[in-house]
Write an enzyme that holds these catalytic residues in place. Structure first.
Site, mmCIF file in Angstrom:
data_model
loop_
_atom_site.group_PDB
_atom_site.id
_atom_site.type_symbol
_atom_site.label_atom_id
_atom_site.label_comp_id
_atom_site.label_asym_id
_atom_site.label_seq_id
_atom_site.Cartn_x
_atom_site.Cartn_y
_atom_site.Cartn_z
ATOM 1 C CG HIS A 97 15.586 -37.996 -38.377
ATOM 2 N ND1 HIS A 97 15.538 -36.362 -38.531
ATOM 3 C CD2 HIS A 97 13.830 -38.196 -37.524
ATOM 4 C CE1 HIS A 97 15.450 -36.201 -37.542
ATOM 5 N NE2 HIS A 97 14.162 -36.546 -37.488
ATOM 6 C CG HIS A 99 10.120 -40.243 -36.928
ATOM 7 N ND1 HIS A 99 10.594 -39.295 -35.555
ATOM 8 C CD2 HIS A 99 10.322 -39.135 -37.413
ATOM 9 C CE1 HIS A 99 11.041 -38.999 -35.318
ATOM 10 N NE2 HIS A 99 11.174 -38.151 -36.484
HETATM 11 P P1 DGP Z 1 11.740 -34.804 -35.064
HETATM 12 O O1 DGP Z 1 10.945 -34.171 -34.356
HETATM 13 O O2 DGP Z 1 11.791 -35.411 -36.794
HETATM 14 O O3 DGP Z 1 13.656 -34.421 -35.013
HETATM 15 O O4 DGP Z 1 13.189 -36.441 -34.322
HETATM 16 C C1 DGP Z 1 13.831 -36.563 -33.998
HETATM 17 C C2 DGP Z 1 13.810 -37.638 -33.226
HETATM 18 O O5 DGP Z 1 15.675 -37.828 -32.584
HETATM 19 C C3 DGP Z 1 12.352 -37.523 -31.475
HETATM 20 O O6 DGP Z 1 12.139 -38.519 -32.524
HETATM 21 C C4 DGP Z 1 13.676 -37.764 -30.635
HETATM 22 C C5 DGP Z 1 15.264 -38.524 -31.188
HETATM 23 N N1 DGP Z 1 16.242 -38.620 -30.373
HETATM 24 C C6 DGP Z 1 16.770 -36.829 -30.378
HETATM 25 N N2 DGP Z 1 17.993 -37.444 -29.455
HETATM 26 C C7 DGP Z 1 18.173 -38.658 -29.436
HETATM 27 C C8 DGP Z 1 19.188 -39.736 -29.249
HETATM 28 O O7 DGP Z 1 20.040 -39.223 -28.584
HETATM 29 N N3 DGP Z 1 19.135 -40.872 -29.435
HETATM 30 C C9 DGP Z 1 18.477 -41.562 -30.496
HETATM 31 N N4 DGP Z 1 18.576 -43.129 -30.585
HETATM 32 N N5 DGP Z 1 17.374 -40.543 -30.343
HETATM 33 C C10 DGP Z 1 17.375 -39.403 -30.411
#
Ligand code: DGP
Length: 153
Positions: A97, A99
């Site tokens: 992903h 950001h």
């Molecule tokens: P990373 O540390 O780069 O793997 O970031 C993962 C991101 O995903 C973190 O910023 C929070 C987000 N995240 C975790 N669970 C969920 C979810 O259930 N829904 C959404 N929309 N975001 C999520």
């Protein structure tokens, strides 16, 4: 199955800003700044090197679309692009992903504080509340509305 697979499959709610056959973009549940978006390939692999080159290139196209739509729809000025490309790079969801984190005029102190808070609380699951989802949906609608009608940059 990652949490993002479950969002893609429609098993978990998310506030979507964009989708096509290759990827999907939705708001981070715990935004560092207003409009913080995740651009996620439908193909479920943990790191960029496991994607084909065309998908990687496509993700970047969508990232720039989302950034432009954030600027147009939310009034942000620029954006951070962040990839935690693997567990040892603080990746908490093992599904590629990118950001896209908008920055706003005069938001330096607020953003730094939020970034520190975000990183130190990543392991704590965010509770889904009606109010939180409604706010994310409002913001997502503004970004969605701006995608496709971009004038800045
Ligand atoms: P990373 O540390 O780069 O793997 O970031 C993962 C991101 O995903 C973190 O910023 C929070 C987000 N995240 C975790 N669970 C969920 C979810 O259930 N829904 C959404 N929309 N975001 C999520």
């Amino acid at each position: 199955m990652t949490i993002f697979d479950r969002i893609i499959a429609g098993q978990l709610p998310a506030s979507f800003v964009y989708q096509d056959d290759i990827c999907i973009a939705f708001l981070d549940i715990s935004p560092m700044t207003r409009g913080h978006t995740l651009v996620v390939p439908r193909r479920s692999v943990p790191t960029l090197d496991l994607l084909d080159a065309a998908t990687r290139a496509h993700l970047l196209e969508v990232v720039q679309k989302v950034g432009a739509a954030q600027r147009k729809g939310l009034g942000s000025l620029a954006q951070h692009l962040l990839v935690n490309d693997g567990k040892d790079a603080s990746q908490s969801v093992p599904h590629v992903h990118i950001h896209v984190i908008p920055r706003y005029s005069g938001d330096m102190l607020h953003t730094i504080t939020r970034m520190i808070w975000h990183v130190t609380t990543l392991a704590i699951p965010r509770r889904e509340t009606v109010a939180r989802r409604a706010e994310l949906d409002r913001v997502a609608e503004k970004i969605r509305g701006a995608i496709g009608a971009q004038t800045r940059y």
